[in-house]
Design a protein around this motif. Structure first.
Motif, PDB file in Angstrom:
ATOM      1  N   THR A   1     -61.627  20.595 -24.428  1.00 28.73           N
ATOM      2  CA  THR A   1     -62.363  21.518 -25.290  1.00 28.73           C
ATOM      3  C   THR A   1     -61.749  22.913 -25.241  1.00 28.73           C
ATOM      4  OG1 THR A   1     -64.391  20.249 -24.933  1.00 28.73           O
ATOM      5  CG2 THR A   1     -64.628  22.488 -25.784  1.00 28.73           C
TER       6      THR A   1
ATOM      7  N   SER B   1     -65.595  14.741 -16.559  1.00 32.24           N
ATOM      8  CA  SER B   1     -66.171  16.015 -17.001  1.00 32.24           C
ATOM      9  C   SER B   1     -65.109  17.102 -17.073  1.00 32.24           C
ATOM     10  CB  SER B   1     -67.299  16.438 -16.048  1.00 32.24           C
ATOM     11  OG  SER B   1     -68.338  15.489 -16.047  1.00 32.24           O
TER      12      SER B   1
ATOM     13  N   LEU C   1     -66.693  10.469 -23.038  1.00 27.08           N
ATOM     14  CA  LEU C   1     -68.042  10.960 -23.303  1.00 27.08           C
ATOM     15  C   LEU C   1     -69.111   9.940 -22.899  1.00 27.08           C
ATOM     16  CD1 LEU C   1     -67.388  12.694 -26.724  1.00 27.08           C
ATOM     17  CD2 LEU C   1     -68.302  13.817 -24.681  1.00 27.08           C
TER      18      LEU C   1
ATOM     19  N   LEU D   1     -62.910  16.615 -20.079  1.00 29.25           N
ATOM     20  CA  LEU D   1     -63.608  17.026 -21.301  1.00 29.25           C
ATOM     21  C   LEU D   1     -63.636  18.547 -21.426  1.00 29.25           C
ATOM     22  CD1 LEU D   1     -66.539  14.470 -21.222  1.00 29.25           C
ATOM     23  CD2 LEU D   1     -64.760  14.594 -22.977  1.00 29.25           C
TER      24      LEU D   1
ATOM     25  N   LEU E   1     -57.424  13.365 -20.737  1.00 24.06           N
ATOM     26  CA  LEU E   1     -58.534  12.454 -21.019  1.00 24.06           C
ATOM     27  C   LEU E   1     -58.154  11.017 -20.682  1.00 24.06           C
ATOM     28  CD1 LEU E   1     -59.791  13.825 -24.465  1.00 24.06           C
ATOM     29  CD2 LEU E   1     -61.083  13.828 -22.314  1.00 24.06           C
TER      30      LEU E   1
ATOM     31  N   LEU F   1     -61.417   9.876 -26.025  1.00 25.01           N
ATOM     32  CA  LEU F   1     -62.485  10.880 -26.081  1.00 25.01           C
ATOM     33  C   LEU F   1     -63.849  10.192 -26.067  1.00 25.01           C
ATOM     34  CD1 LEU F   1     -63.567  13.759 -26.416  1.00 25.01           C
ATOM     35  CD2 LEU F   1     -63.246  13.505 -28.893  1.00 25.01           C
TER      36      LEU F   1
END
Length: 361
Positions: A171, A164, A13, A167, A143, A9
């Motif tokens: 989420t 992206s 990011l 992610l 991920l 993660l």
């Protein structure tokens, strides 16, 4: 969540925010920074209750981590201006990257059932939103795949899009888990209402590597609790059993500071048992029915037969490894799609706790 998940993660990011500046190194830096909050595990405490309840404390505070992100951004920005002026480092972008990597760690932990002191030093009950299991491949694998692609192919436009998308998916999966938890609690509450059973608190937690089958707990006003299992694919009421919290045992050591701390940390989802002259306190939130992850020997009887609190020790058979019984897990995963035959809740309770349960009606 597990360390691998937190690392990928963080890598995803930082790769997304700073990948065009740092290249592949952003993935390494993000992975390392994403595991920083868990360095509190190196702190040794005198007993397992303290070890459990002080973990995910100050190092998981959004206040502490925001300050750390600002400090790191200031340092890297200063170094960048001096040694890498052509890189295009900017303080706001650095702060955004470091803040996202650090703060998403405890926020993700809060989506598990363990308990995260997100607002330390404020003494709120630790956040425990219980939408995902502590290890969930559906969350982690996308991920991981995106990070590996970026690591091998470089931080290109396609790699950034994949990071992206991963992610966004991860989420959304957390939101899916929250919706599943609320649905499981509603199904359980409806089943209890149909039987005329009054309860004061209901909460569901995911079982073993998925967000489709849930263990649901419900407290009654008279000191008992119901425990059952519910799947997103159920058509019939969930199987359940009624068990005693044995609250009079808690009264015997109610003033013990570590018991008070454990009650605070778990939001009082505890049961109490006298086993071979020991007062065993069980965190009901983690594990499978009857086989719970955290159990503590917290008191013994003195020569007059009175309970005396002592330094807690881990109760035999408890621990994270207790969740990974292959036979039990196979039954649980089959239960996702098929309610028949029902899970052997009473047999598990008798096997692991040595207690007799009252089957749900």
């Amino acid at each position: 969540m597990d360390s691998i998940t937190q690392a990928v993660l963080g890598a995803a990011l930082q790769g997304t925010v700073l990948g065009r500046i740092q290249g592949r190194r952003s993935l390494v830096y993000g992975a390392l920074l994403g595991t920083v909050p868990d360095l509190d595990v190196v702190i040794r405490y005198a007993d397992p209750v303290s070890q459990m309840t002080y973990h995910r404390g100050f190092s998981h505070s959004i206040f502490v981590l925001t300050g750390l992100a600002l400090l790191l951004a200031w340092l890297v920005n200063g170094l960048g201006r001096k040694y890498w002026p052509d890189k295009g480092y900017a303080l706001p972008r650095l702060f955004l990257a470091f803040w996202l990597v650090l703060v998403t760690h405890p926020i993700l932990d809060s989506f598990t059932v363990y308990g995260t002191q997100l607002f330390w030093p404020l003494q709120f009950t630790p956040q425990s939103w219980a939408s995902v299991f502590i290890i969930d491949p559906v969350y982690t694998v996308p991920l991981l795949a995106a990070v590996l692609y970026a690591a091998f192919k470089g931080i290109s436009g396609r790699a950034l899009r994949l990071l992206s998308l991963a992610l966004v998916f991860s989420t959304a999966y957390l939101g899916f888990g929250l919706a599943g938890r609320m649905a499981a609690e509603q199904r359980f509450q409806t089943a209890l209402d149909q039987q005329g059973i009054v309860v004061s608190h209901v909460r569901a937690v995911p079982i073993a590597f998925n967000s489709l089958v849930w263990r649901v707990l419900a407290k009654t006003p008279d000191g008992d609790y119901y425990e059952g299992v519910s799947s997103a694919f159920d058509h019939d009421p969930p199987e359940m059993q009624r068990l005693a919290l044995n609250l009079p045992l808690a009264d015997a050591i109610a003033e013990a500071p570590l018991l008070q701390r454990l009650r605070w940390f778990t939001d009082d989802w505890l049961r109490y048992d006298e086993v071979d002259g020991a007062l065993v306190v069980t965190d009901l939130r983690m594990g499978i029915p009857g086989n719970y992850t955290f159990r503590f020997n917290m008191a013994h009887r003195d020569a007059q037969g009175q309970w005396v609190a002592h330094t807690p020790t881990a109760w035999r058979g408890a621990g994270v490894g207790s969740m990974f019984n292959s036979h039990d897990l196979a039954l649980i995963w089959r239960r996702i799609l098929d309610q028949q035959p029902p899970l052997p809740l009473a047999a598990w309770t008798s096997k692991y706790l040595g207690q007799t349960a009252v089957p749900g009606r």
